[in-house]
Design a protein around this motif. Sequence first.
Motif, mmCIF file in Angstrom:
data_model
loop_
_atom_site.group_PDB
_atom_site.id
_atom_site.type_symbol
_atom_site.label_atom_id
_atom_site.label_comp_id
_atom_site.label_asym_id
_atom_site.label_seq_id
_atom_site.Cartn_x
_atom_site.Cartn_y
_atom_site.Cartn_z
ATOM 1 N N UNK A 2 2.243 1.530 -0.756
ATOM 2 C CA UNK A 2 0.909 2.207 -1.095
ATOM 3 C C UNK A 2 0.319 2.889 -0.924
ATOM 4 N N UNK A 3 1.445 3.480 0.104
ATOM 5 C CA UNK A 3 1.126 4.913 1.096
ATOM 6 C C UNK A 3 1.965 4.765 2.024
ATOM 7 N N UNK A 37 5.936 6.558 8.099
ATOM 8 C CA UNK A 37 5.186 5.444 7.808
ATOM 9 C C UNK A 37 5.248 4.600 6.445
ATOM 10 N N UNK A 38 5.369 3.528 6.123
ATOM 11 C CA UNK A 38 4.713 2.698 4.089
ATOM 12 C C UNK A 38 3.823 1.864 4.793
ATOM 13 N N UNK A 39 3.156 1.838 4.224
ATOM 14 C CA UNK A 39 1.725 0.304 4.265
ATOM 15 C C UNK A 39 2.110 -0.396 2.996
ATOM 16 N N UNK A 40 2.334 -1.192 3.581
ATOM 17 C CA UNK A 40 2.313 -2.187 2.205
ATOM 18 C C UNK A 40 1.493 -3.063 1.706
ATOM 19 N N UNK A 41 1.618 -3.830 0.790
ATOM 20 C CA UNK A 41 0.933 -4.482 0.037
ATOM 21 C C UNK A 41 1.638 -4.536 -1.691
ATOM 22 N N UNK A 42 0.228 -5.707 -2.483
ATOM 23 C CA UNK A 42 1.038 -5.662 -3.815
ATOM 24 C C UNK A 42 1.196 -7.557 -3.527
#
Length: 283
Positions: free
Chosen positions: A10-11, A225-230
């Motif tokens: 996500x970002x 860092x990666x914010x994950x989602x979906x």
Amino acid sequence: MSTHAPVRVLRTIRGMPTSDGAGVRLTRVIGGSSLPDLDPFLLLDEFGTEKAEDYIAGFPSHPHRGFETVTYMLDGRMRHKDNHGNEGLLTPGSVQWMTAGRGLVHSEMPEQESGRMRGFQLWVNLPARDKMTAPKYQEFAPEAIPQLTPAAGVRVKVIAGEVDGTAGPIVQPATDPVYLDIGLEAGATWDYRLPEGHHAFAYVFEGDAVIGLGEDARPLASQEMAVLGGGDALHVVGGTRDARLILVAGRPLREPVARHGPFVMNTRQELMQAFVDLQEGRF
């Protein structure tokens, strides 16, 4: 959140240099202006230095209330003591999951005067119903943390959560956390199913990696860092070099957060009470 949909980035966030305690140099990834929190996670600090002057002053006695601290040591030795008589030594590869609950005062001091000190501290929020529980520690030596090879060129240390039926030693029903230390050889691939509905992030601390498939594939450099989602189906690939990353996930609490320094409560009134209780010796 649809079951088995691919996880997307996500970002991405790069940590910011900061210092804490008595001047220990850190990289703050969660808890700064770019990402104040990621419910239920309140803070992620990476510490890593070969210079003793960056860590020797340590973290002298300081209070906590209302959340949990998770310390994962990669290199070095750190001794903790608290005002309830608890004491322990964190060594390379060990983990301490401390529930501050209604309050304690503790110190974390290096037990070395030279050499490398490296690791992470993560803060995990507690739900309102658990904020005033009795303080406790879950401490695990390196040999108590299972290490698996779930795919060719992939090594996973399971601190919390489950991989291929093997569970990590940390259990916390409130947030049902996942905490994995993943090593990937260059080009190695691994697929992992995240618990549905959890908030999750991945942080690369050695080498580089790629998260996602096809058009959604996103490269992650070291200290990114990666914010994950979906979705819940994570696909991760080792990059041009061998990579190492932590993957962390937790059930969001979706409660109001009132925080100031070492206290994290639900209302401003509870925060004020924490300061009063500390001053009056009730920690």
